[in-house]
Write an enzyme that holds these catalytic residues in place. Structure first.
Site, PDB file in Angstrom:
ATOM      1  N   ASN A  91       0.801  -1.230   0.000  1.00  0.00           N
ATOM      2  CA  ASN A  91       0.000   0.000   0.000  1.00  0.00           C
ATOM      3  C   ASN A  91       0.831   1.276   0.000  1.00  0.00           C
ATOM      4  O   ASN A  91       0.339   2.336  -0.413  1.00  0.00           O
ATOM      5  CB  ASN A  91      -0.932  -0.033   1.221  1.00  0.00           C
ATOM      6  CG  ASN A  91      -1.588   1.292   1.469  1.00  0.00           C
ATOM      7  OD1 ASN A  91      -2.516   1.685   0.762  1.00  0.00           O
ATOM      8  ND2 ASN A  91      -1.085   2.026   2.465  1.00  0.00           N
ATOM      9  N   TYR A 156       3.357   9.351 -11.156  1.00  0.00           N
ATOM     10  CA  TYR A 156       2.379   8.694 -10.274  1.00  0.00           C
ATOM     11  C   TYR A 156       1.399   7.816 -11.060  1.00  0.00           C
ATOM     12  O   TYR A 156       1.320   6.602 -10.814  1.00  0.00           O
ATOM     13  CB  TYR A 156       1.668   9.747  -9.418  1.00  0.00           C
ATOM     14  CG  TYR A 156       0.667   9.146  -8.465  1.00  0.00           C
ATOM     15  CD1 TYR A 156       1.083   8.340  -7.410  1.00  0.00           C
ATOM     16  CD2 TYR A 156      -0.695   9.367  -8.625  1.00  0.00           C
ATOM     17  CE1 TYR A 156       0.162   7.769  -6.541  1.00  0.00           C
ATOM     18  CE2 TYR A 156      -1.616   8.803  -7.764  1.00  0.00           C
ATOM     19  CZ  TYR A 156      -1.187   8.003  -6.727  1.00  0.00           C
ATOM     20  OH  TYR A 156      -2.103   7.430  -5.869  1.00  0.00           O
ATOM     21  N   LYS A 160       1.085   3.625 -11.257  1.00  0.00           N
ATOM     22  CA  LYS A 160      -0.136   2.887 -10.913  1.00  0.00           C
ATOM     23  C   LYS A 160      -0.657   2.058 -12.094  1.00  0.00           C
ATOM     24  O   LYS A 160      -1.246   0.988 -11.893  1.00  0.00           O
ATOM     25  CB  LYS A 160      -1.201   3.849 -10.392  1.00  0.00           C
ATOM     26  CG  LYS A 160      -0.816   4.541  -9.062  1.00  0.00           C
ATOM     27  CD  LYS A 160      -0.593   3.565  -7.919  1.00  0.00           C
ATOM     28  CE  LYS A 160      -0.408   4.280  -6.581  1.00  0.00           C
ATOM     29  NZ  LYS A 160      -0.193   3.332  -5.477  1.00  0.00           N
TER      30      LYS A 160
HETATM   31  P1  NAD Z   1      -0.502   8.763   3.011  1.00  0.00           P
HETATM   32  O1  NAD Z   1       0.472   9.746   2.522  1.00  0.00           O
HETATM   33  O2  NAD Z   1      -1.510   9.149   4.030  1.00  0.00           O
HETATM   34  O3  NAD Z   1       0.257   7.461   3.540  1.00  0.00           O
HETATM   35  C1  NAD Z   1       1.307   6.929   2.782  1.00  0.00           C
HETATM   36  C2  NAD Z   1       1.890   5.757   3.505  1.00  0.00           C
HETATM   37  O4  NAD Z   1       3.035   5.337   2.756  1.00  0.00           O
HETATM   38  C3  NAD Z   1       2.360   6.090   4.903  1.00  0.00           C
HETATM   39  O5  NAD Z   1       2.056   5.004   5.766  1.00  0.00           O
HETATM   40  C4  NAD Z   1       3.870   6.213   4.764  1.00  0.00           C
HETATM   41  O6  NAD Z   1       4.583   5.736   5.901  1.00  0.00           O
HETATM   42  C5  NAD Z   1       4.161   5.308   3.596  1.00  0.00           C
HETATM   43  N1  NAD Z   1       5.349   5.790   2.913  1.00  0.00           N
HETATM   44  C6  NAD Z   1       5.539   7.007   2.336  1.00  0.00           C
HETATM   45  N2  NAD Z   1       6.786   7.078   1.864  1.00  0.00           N
HETATM   46  C7  NAD Z   1       7.396   5.897   2.160  1.00  0.00           C
HETATM   47  C8  NAD Z   1       8.682   5.365   1.925  1.00  0.00           C
HETATM   48  N3  NAD Z   1       9.618   6.048   1.287  1.00  0.00           N
HETATM   49  N4  NAD Z   1       8.952   4.115   2.375  1.00  0.00           N
HETATM   50  C9  NAD Z   1       8.023   3.390   3.003  1.00  0.00           C
HETATM   51  N5  NAD Z   1       6.778   3.826   3.238  1.00  0.00           N
HETATM   52  C10 NAD Z   1       6.471   5.063   2.827  1.00  0.00           C
HETATM   53  O7  NAD Z   1      -1.179   8.201   1.718  1.00  0.00           O
HETATM   54  P2  NAD Z   1      -2.557   7.472   1.427  1.00  0.00           P
HETATM   55  O8  NAD Z   1      -3.421   8.453   0.781  1.00  0.00           O
HETATM   56  O9  NAD Z   1      -3.049   6.703   2.583  1.00  0.00           O
HETATM   57  O10 NAD Z   1      -2.045   6.497   0.281  1.00  0.00           O
HETATM   58  C11 NAD Z   1      -1.887   5.124   0.456  1.00  0.00           C
HETATM   59  C12 NAD Z   1      -1.920   4.471  -0.908  1.00  0.00           C
HETATM   60  O11 NAD Z   1      -3.162   4.785  -1.532  1.00  0.00           O
HETATM   61  C13 NAD Z   1      -0.834   4.955  -1.849  1.00  0.00           C
HETATM   62  O12 NAD Z   1      -0.351   3.856  -2.600  1.00  0.00           O
HETATM   63  C14 NAD Z   1      -1.564   5.918  -2.757  1.00  0.00           C
HETATM   64  O13 NAD Z   1      -0.963   6.021  -4.023  1.00  0.00           O
HETATM   65  C15 NAD Z   1      -2.921   5.279  -2.835  1.00  0.00           C
HETATM   66  N6  NAD Z   1      -4.020   6.180  -3.231  1.00  0.00           N
HETATM   67  C16 NAD Z   1      -4.377   7.236  -2.443  1.00  0.00           C
HETATM   68  C17 NAD Z   1      -5.426   8.041  -2.860  1.00  0.00           C
HETATM   69  C18 NAD Z   1      -5.898   9.204  -2.050  1.00  0.00           C
HETATM   70  O14 NAD Z   1      -6.735   9.959  -2.554  1.00  0.00           O
HETATM   71  N7  NAD Z   1      -5.442   9.388  -0.834  1.00  0.00           N
HETATM   72  C19 NAD Z   1      -6.090   7.776  -4.063  1.00  0.00           C
HETATM   73  C20 NAD Z   1      -5.689   6.694  -4.811  1.00  0.00           C
HETATM   74  C21 NAD Z   1      -4.657   5.891  -4.386  1.00  0.00           C
END
Ligand code: NAD
Length: 248
Positions: A91, A156, A160
């Protein structure tokens, strides 16, 4: 309890969507190892989960997900402690909104190193464990932009799209070995990642969503629970959208 006694590893489990997945997996009876980018963030997340439920079977790790040797060492340590890995959730992810003509190779590599190698490395290491134990579940966090692209921050959506390709390919290759491999593609979800996106960008987006709201981390976590559970035992190679959008 749909994940009773399952051993799960969730990367990016310290906040946002990953934290909600960890909470939901714990509620469903799993033992969870969450991965964060730093030991402090992983410890903080574990402490907060244990504060909510002192009996929660959760621990934290923080390997460099872009480094195969570090990831393999961590996966081996988890197997030594817990005996197996039933579910891996890849994730962790980062995004950016840099215009293409300002992009540098460093920008591109930074996103790919986490969003793609950070999916490949844990999957490669866990797949060996899963093959030896007769199967397992690998789930990846994709994104709505893996279907539509996005008008800035090209690495990005590119990463994906690749996650979707990786998911389908692994599902086909590892299915005969007892693995299911699926992805969840969240739409715009209320997490720290979205705080960087300006209001004037978000509001017109909400107007385009038939359900007229952003996603919550729990909406996405529910899909992960389903795909991780036996209820999805005949589902593999799908990219499940959780985005409030209606499409054919
Ligand atoms: P967030 O920024 O709240 O959390 C990101 C997580 O990734 C955190 O737990 C962080 O510790 C970890 N992380 C960041 N950099 C890291 C690194 N270098 N090494 C290890 N871990 C690392 O993000 P989120 O919104 O919860 O996103 C989680 C996933 O969901 C991601 O893959 C993101 O692409 C995807 N996503 C998010 C959204 C959105 O709208 N928030 C939409 C589509 C997909």
């Amino acid at each position: 309890m749909r994940l009773k006694d399952k051993i799960a590893v969730v990367t990016g489990g310290t906040r946002g969507i990953g934290y909600a997945i960890v909470e939901a997996f714990l509620r469903e009876g799993a033992t969870v190892v969450l991965a964060g980018s730093r030991p402090e963030t992983a410890e903080k997340a574990v402490a907060s989960l244990k504060e909510a439920d002192p009996a929660a079977k959760v621990s934290g790790i923080s390997p460099n997900l872009s480094d195969y040797a570090a990831v393999k060492e961590t996966i081996d340590a988890i197997v030594k402690q817990h005996g197996r890995i039933d579910i891996l959730v890849n994730n962790a992810g980062i995004s950016d909104r840099m215009p293409f003509l300002e992009y540098t190779e460093e920008n591109f590599d930074k996103v790919m190193d986490l969003n793609l190698k950070g999916v490949y490395n844990p999957s490669r290491a866990a797949a060996e464990v899963m093959a030896a134990q007769g199967g397992g579940v690998i789930l990846n966090t994709s994104s709505m932009v893996s279907l539509y692209g996005q008008p800035a921050g090209v690495a990005y959506p590119t990463s994906k799209f690749a996650v979707n390709g990786f998911t389908l390919s692994l599902a086909r290759e590892l299915g005969p070995k007892g693995n299911r491999v699926n992805a969840v593609a969240p739409g715009i979800t209320e997490t720290d990642m979205m705080k960087a996106v300006p209001k004037e960008v978000i509001e017109p987006m909400i107007a385009q969503i038939p359900l007229r709201r952003l996603g919550k981390p729990e909406d996405v976590a529910n899909a992960f629970v389903f795909l991780a559970s036996e209820e999805a035992s005949y589902i593999t190679g799908v990219v499940l959208s959780v985005d409030g959008l209606a499409r054919s």
